[in-house]
Design a protein around this motif. Structure first.
Motif, short mmCIF file in Angstrom:
data_model
loop_
_atom_site.label_atom_id
_atom_site.label_comp_id
_atom_site.label_asym_id
_atom_site.label_seq_id
_atom_site.Cartn_x
_atom_site.Cartn_y
_atom_site.Cartn_z
N HIS A 1 -30.79 -9.99 14.46
CA HIS A 1 -29.75 -9.45 15.33
C HIS A 1 -30.30 -8.30 16.17
N TYR A 2 -29.71 -8.17 17.37
CA TYR A 2 -30.11 -7.08 18.27
C TYR A 2 -28.94 -6.14 18.46
N LEU A 3 -29.15 -4.86 18.17
CA LEU A 3 -28.14 -3.83 18.38
C LEU A 3 -28.48 -3.12 19.68
N LEU A 4 -27.55 -3.14 20.63
CA LEU A 4 -27.85 -2.64 21.97
C LEU A 4 -26.91 -1.53 22.44
N HIS A 5 -25.76 -1.31 21.76
CA HIS A 5 -24.79 -0.32 22.20
C HIS A 5 -24.44 0.65 21.07
N ASN A 6 -23.99 1.85 21.48
CA ASN A 6 -23.58 2.89 20.52
C ASN A 6 -24.65 3.13 19.45
N LEU A 7 -25.88 3.24 19.91
CA LEU A 7 -27.01 3.34 18.98
C LEU A 7 -27.08 4.69 18.28
N SER A 27 -22.84 10.10 26.59
CA SER A 27 -22.93 9.19 25.44
C SER A 27 -21.63 9.20 24.63
N ALA A 28 -21.08 10.38 24.37
CA ALA A 28 -19.86 10.47 23.56
C ALA A 28 -18.64 10.00 24.32
N LYS A 29 -18.55 10.33 25.63
CA LYS A 29 -17.35 10.00 26.41
C LYS A 29 -17.31 8.54 26.84
N HIS A 30 -18.46 7.97 27.17
CA HIS A 30 -18.46 6.64 27.77
C HIS A 30 -19.26 5.60 26.98
N GLY A 31 -19.94 6.02 25.92
CA GLY A 31 -20.74 5.07 25.15
C GLY A 31 -21.93 4.55 25.94
N GLY A 49 -26.03 0.22 28.79
CA GLY A 49 -24.75 0.08 28.11
C GLY A 49 -23.94 -1.07 28.68
N PRO A 50 -22.74 -1.30 28.17
CA PRO A 50 -21.89 -2.40 28.67
C PRO A 50 -21.50 -2.17 30.13
N PHE A 51 -21.38 -3.28 30.86
CA PHE A 51 -21.06 -3.18 32.29
C PHE A 51 -19.72 -2.48 32.53
N GLU A 52 -18.73 -2.78 31.72
CA GLU A 52 -17.40 -2.20 31.92
C GLU A 52 -17.46 -0.68 31.80
#
Length: 620
Positions: free
Chosen positions: A373-379, A251-255, A296-299
């Motif tokens: 709004h929808y929050l989906l990353h770095n929760l 989670s910390a290294k790659h989000g 998480g994000p595809f990238e």
């Protein structure tokens, strides 16, 4: 007309009026009529309660459990999807196909057994086609009775008239003697229902559905899970193999957030579970060939996979090679749900990483809906606010336990949602059990009620129904009590002489009017009596009367006995006249008035046609 007969007919009339009005529950009316007949000493307590030990009632209980197994394993969904491919979503084509298929099955299987096979399939088919099940279930029930006229074994009244003819020294009817009559019945039934279906329940959205929370598929779409959930597979040379999740600090290294691990546990038997699901926790050990579900994000996922030597999997093809849908996020073990914080929750304004959702409740937070709004990353760095809706994933048991916590409210009903998720790996077992039941019903090696109960027990034993508690929940007790309460009414009608009085009066009144008028009298008397007593009892009562009437006129008894058989089987105007009519009542959300508006005209049309064609097949 004696006092007992008057009381019985009065109770019958009052009960019928209450059924038609729909202001009192049908099962309460049936029990009330039962008590009235018992208090008036028309029925003994044993006779009054005999309906609840009747084989038809016991079969109904078993058939509800069998239907539950067919539903919960996804077998109904699989079969209905094939039928949907053939007929499309056009309601007319669906109705015609269902009635033809059901009639064909009903020619060899009892109408109750036919409903057991077809009802869960038709309900699933209606849901897939976006049609109210009530538009198709009554035609299904009627088609099972229509198909019974195709063969000698299709319905008990057919066997009754065969025995009556043999006892009188006439040539017995053969297995397919009924087929021409049955084909006419099916054609008339299908064409009539194409016009009468306008009186069936419309395609209205049920208000109750809006109070249950959003469906699993709705949640998947709302929170854009398909766009943010990816899968990677662990190879033998991967750097994460053998490590615990907390050691990787992904989670910390790659989000990213690893929310689930799926692991193969067996490949020996495809009928049983081969994938083990585990909600990812800090102490979860990653093993070779594990499939990691990463949110998480595809990238970020792609970068993590390259760095760790993981294989990216096509997210559009789950490991069972089926098309992706809500099944990637919810199975028989694991599910998703929406939760909200209560106004006094201790979690308000706390960071998600400090909330302890994963450690305490064993669920992962996949997304937050904050206003529009929808929050989906770095929760993990987000603070939870009052009014936020959070999407969580965990085992159904943990989600249900979360619903008991004072700090959060689970939107919807997790236990009900869990029951909607099908156990597809058990579908072949359910199909085998259903096939065994049909085989036993056709072969008549054991009584029909025993065949159904064996199938019901096997559904529970092989976990095609999740538990015994779930088995009980599949049973519609209103229908069971309705039929159990109304069966003794037929005993009272026969015991007080009301049935015999009516049938004898018919012969005396119509006997001198010619064979065609008497044939019409026999048919419609049988058809009317079948609304109040079982079709088998009605055929047994009227077959010898019809035979005697034909002999008095010096004409062939065959058309009159066939009139008894068809009239006893073609009863559509009442929900308790035949088991199929009662079985579909709750699932189709029918009222008594639906049977009057649709079934009564069909019953009259069928009678007119049969009186006209029976002399053509069996001349006087």
């Amino acid at each position: 007309m004696n006092e007992s007969m008057i009381i019985t007919l009065a109770v019958l009339i009052i009960a019928s009026m209450l059924f038609i009005s729909g202001k009192v529950r049908s099962d309460l009316v049936a029990v009330g009529a039962l008590i009235a007949l018992m208090l008036c000493d028309i029925l003994t307590p044993a006779e009054a309660l005999s309906g609840f030990s009747n084989s038809v009632v016991i079969m109904m209980v078993g058939l509800f459990v069998v239907g539950g197994g067919i539903f919960q394993t996804g077998l109904a969904k699989m079969v209905s999807s094939k039928m949907l491919q053939l007929a499309g979503t056009n309601e007319t084509r669906l109705l015609v196909m269902i009635m033809i298929v059901t009639s064909a099955i009903g020619a060899f299987v009892s109408n109750t057994g036919t409903i057991a096979v077809m009802m869960p399939i038709v309900v699933s088919l209606a849901m897939s086609a976006g049609t109210n099940p009530g538009r198709l279930l009554m035609p299904l029930a009627f088609a099972s009775s229509l198909g019974g006229m195709l063969t000698l074994i299709g319905t008990p009244p057919n066997l009754v008239i065969q025995e009556t003819l043999q006892a009188a020294g006439y040539t017995a009817v053969s297995f397919f003697t009924f087929t021409p009559v049955g084909l006419v019945c099916i054609v008339v039934g299908v064409l009539s229902l194409l016009f009468l279906r306008r009186f069936l329940p419309k395609n209205e959205r049920n208000a109750d559905d809006d109070r249950q929370g959003r469906s699993l598929l709705d949640l998947v779409q709302q929170y854009q899970l398909r766009q943010n959930l990816y899968r990677v597979q662990v190879g033998a040379d991967s750097s994460v193999c053998g490590k615990r999740l907390h050691e990787l600090d992904i989670s910390a290294k790659h989000g990213l957030n690893i929310i689930e691990v799926r692991r193969k546990i067996s490949t020996k038997n495809q009928f049983f579970k081969t994938i083990n699901q585990e909600i990812a926790g800090s102490h979860t050990v990653i093993e070779e060939e594990d499939i990691l579900y990463i949110h998480g994000p595809f990238e970020n996922v792609q970068a993590f996979a390259l760095e760790s030597g993981l294989e990216m999997m096509d997210r559009r093809i789950p490991e069972n090679k089926k098309a992706a849908g809500s099944e990637q996020y919810a199975t028989e073990d694991v599910g998703i749900a929406e939760v909200m914080l209560t106004p006094t929750s201790r979690l308000i304004n706390r960071l998600i990483k400090e909330s302890g959702f994963r450690e305490k409740y064993h669920v992962n937070i996949l997304g937050i809906q904050r206003k529009d709004h929808y929050l989906l990353h770095n929760l993990k760095e987000e603070k939870m606010r009052f009014g936020d809706a959070m999407l969580v994933q965990g085992t159904w048991r943990d989600i249900a336990r979360l619903a008991t916590e004072p700090d959060v409210v689970v939107v919807g009903q997790p236990n009900e949602e869990a029951r909607k998720v099908t156990m597809d790996n058990k579908a072949p077992i359910a199909a085998g059990i259903m096939g065994l039941m049909v085989l036993l019903l056709i072969s008549e090696l054991i009584p029909a009620v025993a065949a159904v109960m064996i199938a019901a027990v096997l559904m529970v034993a092989f976990r095609c129904v999740r538990s015994m508690e779930d088995a009980y929940k599949t049973i519609n007790w209103e229908s069971v009590v309705l039929i159990g309460g109304m069966i003794p009414m037929s005993i009272a009608i026969e015991k007080t002489g009301a049935a015999a009085l009516l049938s004898d009066g018919m012969v005396n009144l119509l006997g001198g009017q010619g064979p065609l008028i008497l044939l019409a009298g026999v048919y419609f008397t049988t058809s009317m009596l079948t609304m109040f007593i079982s079709n088998t009892a009605c055929a047994i009562l009227l077959a010898p009367i019809a035979l005697a009437a034909a002999l008095q006129l010096g004409v062939s008894p065959y058309p009159f006995l066939f009139a008894v058989s068809v009239g006893a089987s073609m009863c559509f105007a009442s929900p308790f006249s035949t088991p199929p009519n009662a079985l579909v009542m709750s699932a189709g959300r029918y009222r008594f008035s639906h049977y009057i508006k649709v079934g009564l005209p069909l019953q009259i049309i069928m009678g007119i046609v049969m009186v006209a064609v029976l002399p053509l097949f069996f001349p006087f």
